[in-house]
Design a protein around this motif. Structure first.
Motif, PDB file in Angstrom:
ATOM      1  N   UNK A   1      36.489 136.077  14.828  1.00  0.00           N
ATOM      2  CA  UNK A   1      36.715 137.521  14.929  1.00  0.00           C
ATOM      3  C   UNK A   1      38.132 137.761  15.440  1.00  0.00           C
ATOM      4  N   UNK A   2      38.675 138.931  15.111  1.00  0.00           N
ATOM      5  CA  UNK A   2      40.053 139.212  15.538  1.00  0.00           C
ATOM      6  C   UNK A   2      40.102 139.761  16.966  1.00  0.00           C
ATOM      7  N   UNK A   3      38.956 139.896  17.610  1.00  0.00           N
ATOM      8  CA  UNK A   3      39.028 140.441  18.977  1.00  0.00           C
ATOM      9  C   UNK A   3      38.829 139.350  20.021  1.00  0.00           C
ATOM     10  N   UNK A   4      39.477 139.600  21.147  1.00  0.00           N
ATOM     11  CA  UNK A   4      39.356 138.705  22.299  1.00  0.00           C
ATOM     12  C   UNK A   4      38.024 139.010  22.978  1.00  0.00           C
ATOM     13  N   UNK A   5      37.162 138.011  23.109  1.00  0.00           N
ATOM     14  CA  UNK A   5      35.882 138.236  23.796  1.00  0.00           C
ATOM     15  C   UNK A   5      35.843 137.376  25.053  1.00  0.00           C
ATOM     16  N   UNK A   6      35.587 138.014  26.180  1.00  0.00           N
ATOM     17  CA  UNK A   6      35.485 137.289  27.461  1.00  0.00           C
ATOM     18  C   UNK A   6      34.072 137.457  28.002  1.00  0.00           C
ATOM     19  N   UNK A   7      33.525 136.387  28.530  1.00  0.00           N
ATOM     20  CA  UNK A   7      32.233 136.532  29.216  1.00  0.00           C
ATOM     21  C   UNK A   7      32.423 136.094  30.661  1.00  0.00           C
ATOM     22  N   UNK A   8      31.690 136.737  31.555  1.00  0.00           N
ATOM     23  CA  UNK A   8      31.670 136.293  32.951  1.00  0.00           C
ATOM     24  C   UNK A   8      30.312 136.658  33.528  1.00  0.00           C
ATOM     25  N   UNK A   9      29.983 136.041  34.632  1.00  0.00           N
ATOM     26  CA  UNK A   9      28.664 136.279  35.216  1.00  0.00           C
ATOM     27  C   UNK A   9      28.750 137.199  36.414  1.00  0.00           C
ATOM     28  N   UNK A  10      27.741 138.071  36.536  1.00  0.00           N
ATOM     29  CA  UNK A  10      27.646 138.817  37.783  1.00  0.00           C
ATOM     30  C   UNK A  10      27.072 137.875  38.842  1.00  0.00           C
ATOM     31  N   UNK A  11      27.060 138.330  40.080  1.00  0.00           N
ATOM     32  CA  UNK A  11      26.632 137.468  41.181  1.00  0.00           C
ATOM     33  C   UNK A  11      25.176 137.043  41.045  1.00  0.00           C
TER      34      UNK A  11
END
Length: 467
Positions: A151-161
């Protein structure tokens, strides 16, 4: 007594190897606030209805210039963040709720990605997508996101606490008492988004890319799309926080509302309302708007307030019983942070920006001819003259997505439907049209099939003879 409890808890938490030092200190400060009992109680007499300066009517917002370059400039200051910590368990699904198929084979996540891709393509902008997962959805989401690798978009994942559930009678973390699997822990509500964004490093990354605002929304709200008028308004007026609210209907009487309180705008939730005033809170005369949980927040302001440990949102105690053990989890809500930001406002948006899918009855609405899908955007059919959607009540046989889909050969036409109530073992053929008020009830132990092409208007159906 409270000090003793906290000291014992601190000692136990120090030995929990599964969570970071940031999570430990965040958890302990939440518990310390809870035990101190210094939650400010709302004084009912001090509540005022916000003015149009505080809750701005959407139709008074200026349209940004149509110019592609000017729009790109605005979009390059934006990141989109979807709350992706919820599981689809209430709808009978095992993974993250965002991977339920909504329409034409597309999931919530597919639609979100398509929407941002089409924006970036149209304006040459670079709006990134962030997904805040919980430990429940993290692994599944990482696998799912792989399908967007090209995909042409930057995807970031992160976790909540990840915080430990507290065993109620001993006031000790359940994991330190031997409950080390997932049930020993909980994600502490979406109010945790601000420290988690900071602790994950994603906040500094966005700031280094020149981003100024983050648009936060639930991943199951199909109406929560990027809105240039809102973004333009916030950048020009330098508002640090904006909550989208929308007019309340009788279905939304429990939703939080915005009030003016001691000179600041504040979220008022039903849990904070004194018993004597609950009916007043639920009335749609006095409190006319409710929180959609579509939030626009300035990134520098988040950094300033998290670093100062100033975001002390109201604590929501959530007692539960798991495996026969009474546990307590303390949570916070992102909307409650509004009172800590400068120049915070609400914007009273059209109802079309609030289209959540919480149950299969909502799924029926968005899969029907009431909506069409273009470039990932779900658009309401202009042929429906009634501004509100039909009310749909489906019996327990329809609760799980798989069962729901199995009972419809195709989703009926509901453009002219006011209300539908279905109970019992009911099956729908294809090409059915429902109009007005329709009730369909299968008698106990009887399978009721609605034939292909049936047109039902203002009828109570109790058996084949009523068709």
């Amino acid at each position: 007594m409270a000090d003793e409890k906290l000291a014992k808890l601190k000692e136990a938490v120090a030995g929990l190897a599964q969570i970071s030092e940031n999570e430990k200190s965040g958890f302990l400060s939440l518990v310390a606030r809870y035990l101190s009992g210094d939650e400010e109680l709302i004084e009912w007499a001090k509540i005022h209805t916000p003015t149009d300066e505080v809750v701005v009517p959407y139709d008074t917002l200026e349209s940004p210039p149509e110019d592609i370059e000017a729009t790109k400039k605005l979009l390059d200051k934006l990141a989109v963040l979807k709350l992706n910590g919820g599981l689809g368990t209430t709808m009978g699904c095992t993974g993250p709720k965002s991977v339920i198929e909504v329409r034409n084979g597309f999931t919530f996540l597919d639609l979100i990605v398509i929407q941002i891709e089409s924006l970036n393509k149209k304006y040459g902008s670079n709006v990134p997508l962030l997904l805040m997962n919980s430990f429940n959805t993290h692994e599944d989401t990482l696998k799912i996101v792989e399908k967007y690798a090209n995909s042409s978009i930057e995807i970031h994942t992160f976790n909540q606490s990840q915080y430990p559930r507290v065993v109620a009678d001993e006031f000790l973390p359940w994991p330190s008492k031997g409950k080390t699997d997932k049930d020993g822990w909980y994600p502490p509500g979406h109010g945790d988004i601000f420290p988690s964004l900071m602790n994950s490093g994603k906040l500094d990354l966005l700031l280094s890319q020149g981003k100024e605002y983050v648009f936060i929304a639930n991943s199951d709200n199909l109406g929560a799309i990027v809105d240039m008028k809102i973004l333009n308004h916030l950048i020009h007026k330098q508002n640090e926080y904006c909550m989208e609210v929308t007019p309340k209907t009788l279905a939304d009487v429990k939703g939080g509302t915005l009030i003016s309180y001691e000179g600041r705008v504040q979220l008022l939730e039903i849990a904070q309302v004194p018993d004597a005033h609950v009916n007043e809170f639920k009335s749609i005369e006095k409190f006319k708007i409710f929180n959609t949980n579509n939030l626009w927040v300035n990134l520098k302001a988040i950094k300033r307030l998290v670093e100062a440990e100033a975001l002390k949102m109201e604590i929501i105690p959530n007692p539960k019983e798991v495996d026969g053990v009474k546990v307590l989890q303390l949570e916070t809500a992102a909307g409650a942070a509004i009172r800590f930001f400068d120049h915070a406002i609400g914007i009273n948006v059209p109802r079309s920006r609030f289209l959540p899918v919480k149950a299969t009855s909502d799924l029926q609405l968005v899969q029907s001819d009431l909506y069409t899908l273009v470039d990932g955007f779900v658009t309401r059919n202009s042929a429906r003259t009634n501004p509100s959607n039909p009310s749909i009540e489906l019996g327990p046989e329809f609760k799980k997505v798989g069962c729901f889909l199995g009972r419809f050969k195709s989703i009926p036409s509901i453009v002219e439907l006011e209300s539908l109530k279905v109970s019992g073992d009911v099956w729908f053929g294809s090409g059915i049209v429902l109009k007005g008020k329709v009730t369909i009830t299968a008698k106990s132990g009887v399978k009721l099939e609605i034939p292909d092409g049936a047109m039902i208007e203002n009828k109570d159906i109790n058996g084949p003879e009523d068709l």
